[in-house]
Each structure stands twice: as structure tokens, then as C-alpha cells.
Design an enzyme around this catalytic site. Structure first.
Site, mmCIF file in Angstrom:
data_model
loop_
_atom_site.group_PDB
_atom_site.id
_atom_site.type_symbol
_atom_site.label_atom_id
_atom_site.label_comp_id
_atom_site.label_asym_id
_atom_site.label_seq_id
_atom_site.Cartn_x
_atom_site.Cartn_y
_atom_site.Cartn_z
ATOM 1 N N ARG A 122 3.264 -5.159 -4.555
ATOM 2 C CA ARG A 122 2.410 -4.029 -4.176
ATOM 3 C C ARG A 122 0.945 -4.394 -4.420
ATOM 4 N NH1 ARG A 122 5.364 1.621 -4.948
ATOM 5 N NH2 ARG A 122 4.693 1.776 -2.785
ATOM 6 N N GLN A 127 -0.223 -4.189 1.915
ATOM 7 C CA GLN A 127 -0.067 -2.754 2.173
ATOM 8 C C GLN A 127 0.529 -2.470 3.548
ATOM 9 O OE1 GLN A 127 -3.878 -0.929 1.427
ATOM 10 N NE2 GLN A 127 -3.485 -0.718 -0.763
ATOM 11 N N ASP A 130 4.329 -2.619 3.439
ATOM 12 C CA ASP A 130 4.962 -1.852 2.365
ATOM 13 C C ASP A 130 5.889 -0.762 2.914
ATOM 14 O OD1 ASP A 130 5.669 -0.446 0.106
ATOM 15 O OD2 ASP A 130 3.634 -0.275 -0.689
ATOM 16 N N SER A 133 6.166 2.572 0.834
ATOM 17 C CA SER A 133 5.099 3.553 1.055
ATOM 18 C C SER A 133 5.247 4.256 2.399
ATOM 19 C CB SER A 133 3.725 2.878 0.975
ATOM 20 O OG SER A 133 3.446 2.469 -0.341
ATOM 21 N N TYR A 226 3.405 1.848 -10.668
ATOM 22 C CA TYR A 226 4.400 2.730 -11.276
ATOM 23 C C TYR A 226 3.984 3.110 -12.692
ATOM 24 C CZ TYR A 226 7.327 1.107 -7.448
ATOM 25 O OH TYR A 226 7.824 0.812 -6.196
#
Length: 375
Positions: A122, A127, A130, A133, A226
Site C-alpha cells: 500500500r 494506488q 489497489d 481500496s 492499518y
């Protein structure tokens, strides 16, 4: 000879997504790849075979797998599908490596090079790849819609000839991608929204969407986006403080989850008992057992007048856009590995190495290797 990228029809129960869409086919073709799509692969996502312009439609699943150099999937392959994969081929998808060591061992035994999209680091550069997400955004949106549907009250404030109706209060626990989208959607529907996360850095994001951030004085900043696991004392403090806020909620949406681990239990039975009759809990963490101790994954139950809805595979409920977003994630991941129509991955690349699960008869991810060897 062009590399052949194949997309089979998903066979997992209830799965409506497909791992390709027309604009991605065009881009893969420009990279020199030939795209094969199984007949009916997009039917559940309302994408007919005719919409896969530029792809070759293959009627036989077995033929598709035997021709494929690279297979793109949404759900992990079944044992039957692994048996049909061409030895030495490449598999890319959400492989849920922590949930089935036997599946990983089977892929490894067949010399499959597999990439688990949920293992992609991540980092900023990744991105656009991902999948966690992109699919979480869909789940968050859908959670707010589910809450509004199940609630016995209006979400927005209404001024009518019969008087003024006060808006519902929606509380969202966990302000990751899903939580932020749930906040935005609930706000658009007119609800008063409050949100909580143990990561204090999310406060500004919550406020930027017009919601109130619940501050409990507990922070747990972790790594990789996280939160760290709370201590037993922190969990108790968190539950007691949250209960006072949750008691006022008309809809509670929980989204706290960490891939590969059980979902943290944030909402005990005592908190549910303190909620108003008619209140609704949408537990988006049901895949990992749920954030509420009363959650029954895949089911909707009523406890003391409180509806607890625990849906599974929520992104599949919005298959058109979920497929589009997922397919583009796959394209962005695969593009650096396709050069002049040939498959040439750089295994020293942080993103490629991070997602690599099995290769040349070896399990490349240390944590998964330990899990498989210990099974």
C-alpha cells in the site's frame, strides 16, 4: 507469438463481477496481448459477449485455460479450475491466500506463477492497482444504501404539512476507504453523520466530508494504512466509551477489518442492548467474522429490536462499476510486465515482488509459506 491473456467466467457462488471490460481489452491489445474471454463471463455483470470488443470469445472453459498464458480472475480458483490451468502459466486475482493453504499448495505444485492482488504494497505508486481500496469504496457506498433501506426512519430532515421530521443519525466505525465512502453517501442521503477511528490522522478526513469525529482519547496508529491491535485495557475503554455514542444511533456501520485476520470485536452484546428499538447495524466486516459479537456472516438477524445485517461480498452487488474498477486495477498491475507482446516481469520491483505468491515451484511470500508448511 502474442501472449494470451484469458478471462474465465467466475464460478464462486454469488459472484457477479468479471475481471475485464472493453477499455482494458483495447489497452492490453495495444501492449501486444491477445485477449480471450469465456462465453458468458460478463452476463452476471450485465456485460454481454458482444461488449468485449477486440477479444476472442471462447466457448469451452477447458480450451480457455489451455490456451492461456496469463489468467485474470476475481475470486480464487476452485480445485477444478486449478486442475485445468496450463502448467507454468500465470494467475492474477484476489487469491485470499490466508484462507486456504491447500489452494496455494495446489498452485505451487502445478508450477503456477500466482499474484495475489490483495498483497500489493500500500504505497503511493501502487494506488492505481489497489483492489482493496477500489472494492472497499463500493462496499462503503452500498452500506449506507443498505442502512437507509433497513432503517424504519427517513435519513434526511423533511418539512411536511404534518410537521418536521428530524434526520437520522448514522455512526460509522472505521474510517478507511469503505468508511469514508459510507460517510459521504450517508451525508448525501441527508443523515447526520458521526464517525470514529483509532487512527487520529483520520479526523481531518471525517470533518472534510461534513461529519463529526468521535474522540475517545484512544489512538492506535499502525503501519500500511492499518491500525495496530489494541491492548485488552484499550479495547475495554473503547467499548465503554463508544457505547454511549452508539446508543443514540439510528444506523451503525462498522468497517474495521484487516486482510488475513479475524475482524476485531468492537460492538459487544451489551452495546447492542443499549441501542434504540428499530436501530440498524450494517457489519461490513462480516467476511472476517464481523465487528459485532452477535453478527452472523451472510445473515440478517434481529436482537432486542435491533437489526444486524452482515452481508458478504458486497462489491459484487454493484457488478458493473465493481468490474470496471477491478479490471483497471489489474491492467495497471499487468502493464509493466508486458513488453512488446511478451511477458517480462521485473521480480525485483517492490510492487511485483510484494504481490508474488508462487513462482517456479516455490511459495515466495514468507508468511504464506509458513502457513502452508504448517497446515
Amino acid at each position: 507469438m502474442s501472449i494470451k491473456v484469458a478471462v474465465p467466467k467466475e464460478t464462486a457462488e454469488g459472484e457477479r463481477r468479471v475481471a475485464i471490460e472493453s477499455s482494458v481489452i483495447a489497452k492490453l491489445s495495444k501492449l501486444g496481448a491477445e485477449v480471450l474471454v469465456e462465453t458468458g463471463a460478463g452476463d452476471a455483470a450485465h456485460i454481454p459477449d458482444a461488449a468485449f470488443t477486440g477479444a476472442t470469445i471462447v466457448s469451452s472453459t477447458r480450451d480457455l485455460y489451455q490456451q492461456a498464458d496469463i489468467v485474470l480472475k476475481v475470486q480464487p480458483p476452485s480445485a477444478a479450475e486449478i486442475a485445468q490451468l496450463k502448467e507454468g502459466s500465470v494467475l492474477i486475482g484476489m487469491l485470499q491466500p490466508y484462507q486456504s493453504p491447500e489452494r496455494i499448495a495446489a498452485l505451487n505444485a502445478k508450477n503456477i506463477t500466482s499474484f495475489a492482488m490483495e498483497l500489493i504494497p500500500r504505497i503511493s505508486r501502487a494506488q492505481s492497482m489497489d483492489v482493496l481500496s477500489s472494492q472497499a469504496a463500493i462496499a462503503g457506498y452500498k452500506a449506507a444504501i443498505m442502512g437507509a433501506d433497513l432503517a424504519p426512519r427517513f435519513f434526511p430532515m423533511l418539512t411536511t404539512a404534518a410537521g418536521t421530521i428530524r434526520p437520522s443519525k448514522v455512526i460509522i466505525i472505521g474510517v478507511g476507504v469503505a468508511g469514508l465512502q459510507a460517510i459521504a453517501t450517508a451525508r448525501r442521503l441527508g443523515a447526520v453523520v458521526e464517525a470514529y477511528d483509532v487512527r487520529s490522522a483520520t479526523k481531518e478526513q471525517v470533518q472534510s466530508l461534513g461529519a463529526k469525529f468521535i474522540e475517545l482519547g484512544i489512538t492506535a496508529e499502525g503501519t500500511g494504512g492499518y491500525a495496530r491491535e489494541l491492548t485488552a485495557e484499550e479495547k475495554q475503554q473503547q467499548q465503554e466509551a463508544l457505547a454511549k455514542h452508539i446508543a443514540t444511533a439510528d444506523v451503525l456501520i462498522t468497517t474495521a477489518a484487516v486482510p488475513g485476520r479475524p475482524s476485531p470485536k468492537i460492538i459487544p452484546e451489551s452495546t447492542v442492548d443499549g441501542m434504540k428499538s428499530g436501530a440498524v447495524i450494517i457489519d461490513l466486516a462480516a467476511e472476517g467474522g464481523g465487528n459485532c459479537t452477535l453478527t452472523q456472516p451472510g445473515k440478517t438477524i434481529v436482537h432486542n429490536g435491533v437489526t444486524i445485517h452482515a452481508p458478504l461480498n458486497v462489491p459484487s452487488q454493484v457488478p458493473v462499476h465493481a468490474s470496471e474498477m477491478y479490471a483497471k486495477n489489474l491492467l495497471n498491475f499487468l502493464t509493466p510486465m508486458l513488453k512488446g507482446g511478451t511477458y517480462a516481469p521485473d521480480f525485483s520491483d517492490e510492487v511485483i515482488a510484494g504481490a508474488l505468491l508462487t513462482h517456479e515451484g516455490k511459495i515466495m511470500n514468507a508468511a504464506i509459506r509458513q502457513l502452508v508448511e504448517g497446515a
